[in-house]
Enzyme design. Structure first.
Site, PDB file in Angstrom:
ATOM      1  N   ASP A 173       0.825  -1.205   0.000  1.00 43.97           N
ATOM      2  CA  ASP A 173       0.000   0.000   0.000  1.00 43.97           C
ATOM      3  C   ASP A 173       0.865   1.263   0.000  1.00 43.97           C
ATOM      4  O   ASP A 173       2.079   1.215   0.239  1.00 43.97           O
ATOM      5  CB  ASP A 173      -0.904  -0.030   1.242  1.00 43.97           C
ATOM      6  CG  ASP A 173      -2.263   0.612   0.988  1.00 43.97           C
ATOM      7  OD1 ASP A 173      -2.362   1.456   0.086  1.00 43.97           O
ATOM      8  OD2 ASP A 173      -3.213   0.264   1.705  1.00 43.97           O
ATOM      9  N   GLU A 230     -27.350 -16.549   2.429  1.00 48.80           N
ATOM     10  CA  GLU A 230     -26.285 -15.751   1.800  1.00 48.80           C
ATOM     11  C   GLU A 230     -24.975 -16.544   1.723  1.00 48.80           C
ATOM     12  O   GLU A 230     -24.254 -16.479   0.724  1.00 48.80           O
ATOM     13  CB  GLU A 230     -26.065 -14.458   2.598  1.00 48.80           C
ATOM     14  CG  GLU A 230     -27.172 -13.431   2.411  1.00 48.80           C
ATOM     15  CD  GLU A 230     -27.002 -12.240   3.343  1.00 48.80           C
ATOM     16  OE1 GLU A 230     -27.266 -11.116   2.897  1.00 48.80           O
ATOM     17  OE2 GLU A 230     -26.606 -12.436   4.518  1.00 48.80           O
ATOM     18  N   ASP A 258      -0.897   1.943 -12.615  1.00 47.19           N
ATOM     19  CA  ASP A 258      -0.208   2.345 -13.840  1.00 47.19           C
ATOM     20  C   ASP A 258       0.682   1.212 -14.330  1.00 47.19           C
ATOM     21  O   ASP A 258       0.937   0.243 -13.613  1.00 47.19           O
ATOM     22  CB  ASP A 258       0.613   3.616 -13.585  1.00 47.19           C
ATOM     23  CG  ASP A 258       1.589   3.442 -12.433  1.00 47.19           C
ATOM     24  OD1 ASP A 258       2.560   2.686 -12.597  1.00 47.19           O
ATOM     25  OD2 ASP A 258       1.390   4.061 -11.363  1.00 47.19           O
TER      26      ASP A 258
HETATM   27  C1  GLA Z   1      -5.760   1.780   2.144  1.00 46.56           C
HETATM   28  C2  GLA Z   1      -6.189   0.594   1.316  1.00 46.56           C
HETATM   29  C3  GLA Z   1      -7.243  -0.178   2.052  1.00 46.56           C
HETATM   30  C4  GLA Z   1      -6.698  -0.636   3.382  1.00 46.56           C
HETATM   31  C5  GLA Z   1      -6.217   0.560   4.190  1.00 46.56           C
HETATM   32  C6  GLA Z   1      -5.510   0.138   5.449  1.00 46.56           C
HETATM   33  O1  GLA Z   1      -6.779   2.726   2.237  1.00 46.56           O
HETATM   34  O2  GLA Z   1      -6.619   0.985   0.055  1.00 46.56           O
HETATM   35  O3  GLA Z   1      -7.655  -1.294   1.281  1.00 46.56           O
HETATM   36  O4  GLA Z   1      -5.654  -1.538   3.169  1.00 46.56           O
HETATM   37  O5  GLA Z   1      -5.335   1.360   3.437  1.00 46.56           O
HETATM   38  O6  GLA Z   1      -5.066   1.208   6.193  1.00 46.56           O
END
Ligand code: GLA
Length: 750
Positions: free
Chosen positions: A479, A615, A535
């Protein structure tokens, strides 16, 4: 032969299956762009640009008696600097005496089999042995700066890649203040521009508008390719549609601040210049040193936008993504983020995993919050050590429990960041990007590490290697949750600060290169608050990227539609999440959420324990359905059947296998109508003369009483139609009513 040099005409012709690209040397050894478009063979096209004496368009000193020949009018392959072309420029280079000037003259060229590589930067590869590369070397006689123009010609894929390398062959230190990757001049034609804009949690909305007689810019200065302006631009004929018309694509292979400008000049020539954003950019080139500008992927077709998209999809899958996951079956995953946020411990995670395993999910991904002091998003980033309060005994006992359920284990990291409240920041405050004398600008209460520093990259290499080598981790979600401000590196001298943002990207690429090489069996998924760095640069390391933090199925239809113009389904991370949706508060049927997520890599992001038995049974069916059609969805050709800017009632798309043997049609009703008009679709991509049977037609989540016509429409199931019937006459689907029902129709060749 993909690349030909005609010594008599002094032209270079690049040929792919259905396109031609031509350049020519003029009487002063300048390299002119002659043509890029549908295949035309070899002819020398220089005569298309007869001299025209335009007022205020200057002439080279040697051409002073031939006023019709101006650098300001001729189509250029890569512009010089400050020497007679007033249009968009590729380059600003400054000498030690302060002069900024460059004028390119042909020096030499070479043609080689295979695809060139770029030191330190991601670039398309040629694992399938089809490419040829051309390097044309140009020189400026005053600065002794050399320009290497690189071309990769992928004949079968119908793709041409470009990159530029600037080499200081002189004895003074030069300073680049702008160094674009490429210039593409389209001398004739009137074009629409299509680009993909957005914001966090609503990325890559398609926008199409006619070009003005002005400069239009698609760019990011955020140090990331951004949620706001994706680095991908299409120019198409004003009449182009999904199925017809001339289209060009320009896709930089770069994940930092980028800029693509499009100018229509006084003659109606359209110039595209693309590369690293030049705001606050500079690069010092000592004698002998070189600077490489990132690669750009060019595509062209006269068969409309679908064909252009499919060219990019194929190329990204085959030639940009790398490693074993390019074509491998990827696991259906469950991510705990929207299920628990920061509030979890090992037992809570195992409970989620147990239920998921029972329903057929194949991998558990532990998201943010497992490390350091990380109970919310204000602290802990940088301390990549397990938080044993949450996970007693570390990761291994948890991973063992997940593995014992027959599931793989994946983990979230955000390596490029540091929290102020972290041991890492307390030990190394100078590792963050901060401006001297100023309190740093904050975003999500975190700072950006200076990835241009070797010690930072070494630290992260060590921490992440430790994590991946000592735990049975099959997947990493990488991330990056804020953009770059206060760009100032503590290790660069004053006159090199303009390099910091690009050096950051080089550091990120280096770290990713090391880790993906060291751990080839780990699947890496990219993320930047969703799709903030979606990208081609990132796709060289991440086979999939979390498409958006917006998991609302109906919003996703728009995001995924826009994303599909440049990027394949197999690259779009998409999950089924809980309702009411956490971003929009909307409630959609569970099956419709799955239909939307199946137009991506498919997974879940909720606590399945909270579902009713009915579900839970649906989840099992969804996974079985996805499994059955996995090859068709992930490896098939993707067709957009609707444009959300035109059709507001429903969104529809289709997967067709390359052999035209089967298709899966998907439709989601987004706006139910009273006294509704028929839902009629014209299928695409089938073999006109082949016969197809409608094998199944599943209606999902149609809770309200279906309107008249449902039974009649269902009568088509089991019937056989020709491809041309389904494409020309089309197929009327059952009438749907209620909140967001969906349909999936599977059609197979008989
Ligand atoms: C970002 C990511 C989410 C999650 C949060 C965690 O926003 O896009 O999917 O992983 O960070 O902090």
């Amino acid at each position: 032969m993909g690349i030909q040099f005609d010594a008599a005409a002094r032209t270079f012709t690049l040929s792919t299956r259905s396109t031609t690209y031509q350049m020519g040397l003029d009487h002063l050894d300048r390299l002119l762009h002659l043509y890029y478009g549908p295949a035309i063979g070899q002819g020398d096209l220089a005569a298309m640009y007869p001299p025209a004496d335009r007022g205020f368009s200057p002439n080279h000193n040697a051409d002073r008696e031939r006023r019709g020949i101006s650098p300001d009018v001729l189509p250029q392959e890569y512009t010089g600097c400050n020497t007679g072309d007033f249009r968009l420029s590729c380059l600003v280079v400054r000498e030690e005496n302060g002069a900024a000037g460059a004028e390119w003259r042909y020096a030499s060229h070479s043609i080689q089999k295979g695809k060139y590589a770029l030191t330190g930067l991601p670039a398309a590869h040629d694992e399938e042995n089809e490419a040829e590369s051309l390097c044309i070397r140009m020189e400026d006689s005053v600065t002794d700066l050399a320009l290497e123009l690189w071309y990769g010609v992928f004949e079968r894929q119908d793709i041409i890649t470009r990159a530029a390398r600037l080499v200081n062959g002189g004895s003074q230190t030069l300073r680049l203040e702008k160094a674009a990757s490429m210039c593409l001049d389209l001398p004739f034609g009137r074009w629409d521009i299509i680009h993909f804009h957005g914001r966090h949690a609503m990325e890559r909305r398609m926008e199409r508008t006619p070009l003005m007689n002005a400069i239009q810019t698609v760019s990011s200065t955020r140090g990331a390719s951004s949620h706001h302006h994706n680095p991908f631009v299409i120019l198409c004929d004003r009449k182009a549609t999904e199925e017809h018309g001339l289209c060009y694509g320009v896709m930089p292979v770069y994940s930092g601040s980028h800029r693509t400008d499009v100018e229509v000049d006084q003659n109606g020539l359209t110039r595209i210049v693309s590369g690293i954003h030049d705001e606050r950019f500079s690069w010092q080139l000592a004698p002998g040193e070189a600077f490489t500008a990132p690669e750009v992927i060019l595509a062209c077709t006269e068969n409309g936008l679908t064909a252009l998209s499919q060219q990019y999809h194929r190329f990204i899958r085959h030639n940009v993504c790398r490693g074993e996951f390019r074509f491998a079956r990827r696991p259906v995953l469950i991510n705990n983020w929207e299920a628990t946020y920061f509030d979890f411990d090992s037992d809570a995670i195992v409970r989620i995993a147990e239920k998921a395993a029972a329903l057929g999910v194949e991998m558990l991904v532990l998201d943010d919050g497992w490390f350091g002091k990380r109970n919310d998003d204000n602290s802990g980033l940088g301390d990549w050590f397990v938080n044993e309060k949450k996970l007693p005994g570390g990761l291994s006992p948890l991973i063992d429990r997940v593995n014992a359920l027959g599931m793989k284990f994946g983990i979230w990291v955000e390596p490029e960041m540091v929290s102020e409240d972290s041991d890492l920041y307390r030990a190394h405050p100078d590792w963050a990007l901060t401006l001297p004398g100023r309190a740093p600008v904050m975003s999500r209460n975190q700072l950006v590490l200076d990835m241009g520093r070797d010690d930072v990259v070494d630290y992260l290499t060590e921490r992440l290697t430790d994590l991946l080598a000592n735990n049975n981790i099959a997947y990493v979600k990488w991330d990056m949750n804020r953009n770059m401000t206060d760009v100032y590196s503590r290790v660069l001298p004053a006159d090199r600060q303009g390099e910091a943002a690009h050096r950051y990207m080089l550091g990120v690429y280096k770290l990713l290169e090391t880790l993906t090489t060291r751990f080839p069996h780990v699947l890496f998924e990219g993320c930047a608050g969703g799709g903030g760095r979606f990208d081609a640069g990132m796709l060289a390391y991440f086979t999939q990227i979390w498409c958006s933090d917006d998991t609302d199925a109906i919003e996703r239809l728009v995001i995924q539609h826009g994303t599909s113009f440049g990027y394949p389904v197999s690259s779009m991370g998409a999950h089924v999440s809980a309702c009411p949706n956490h971003q929009t508060g909307r409630t959609t049927p569970l099956w419709t959420r799955a239909v939307a997520a199946m137009a991506g890599t498919f997974g879940y992001e909720l606590d399945l324990n909270k579902l009713s038995d009915e579900e839970a049974a649906q989840v099992k069916e969804q996974i079985a359905f996805f499994d059955k059609h996995y090859q068709l969805i992930q490896n098939g050709l993707y067709y957009r059947l609707t444009d959300p800017t035109e059709e507001e009632r429903y969104a529809a798309w289709q997967f067709v296998d390359e052999e035209q043997g089967e298709t899966l049609v998907n439709l989601v009703l987004t706006h139910p109508e009273a006294n509704a008009r028929p839902l009629h679709l014209w299928l695409r991509g089938l073999a006109p003369d082949a016969l197809y049977r409608v094998e199944s037609l599943d209606i999902h989540g149609c809770h309200a009483a279906p309107q008249a016509g449902l039974d009649l429409a269902m009568e088509g199931v089991g019937k056989v139609y020709s491809g041309s019937t389904l494409m020309r006459a089309g197929y009327t689907l059952p009438q749907l009513a209620g909140d967001y029902p969906s349909v999936q129709m599977y059609v197979k060749r008989v």
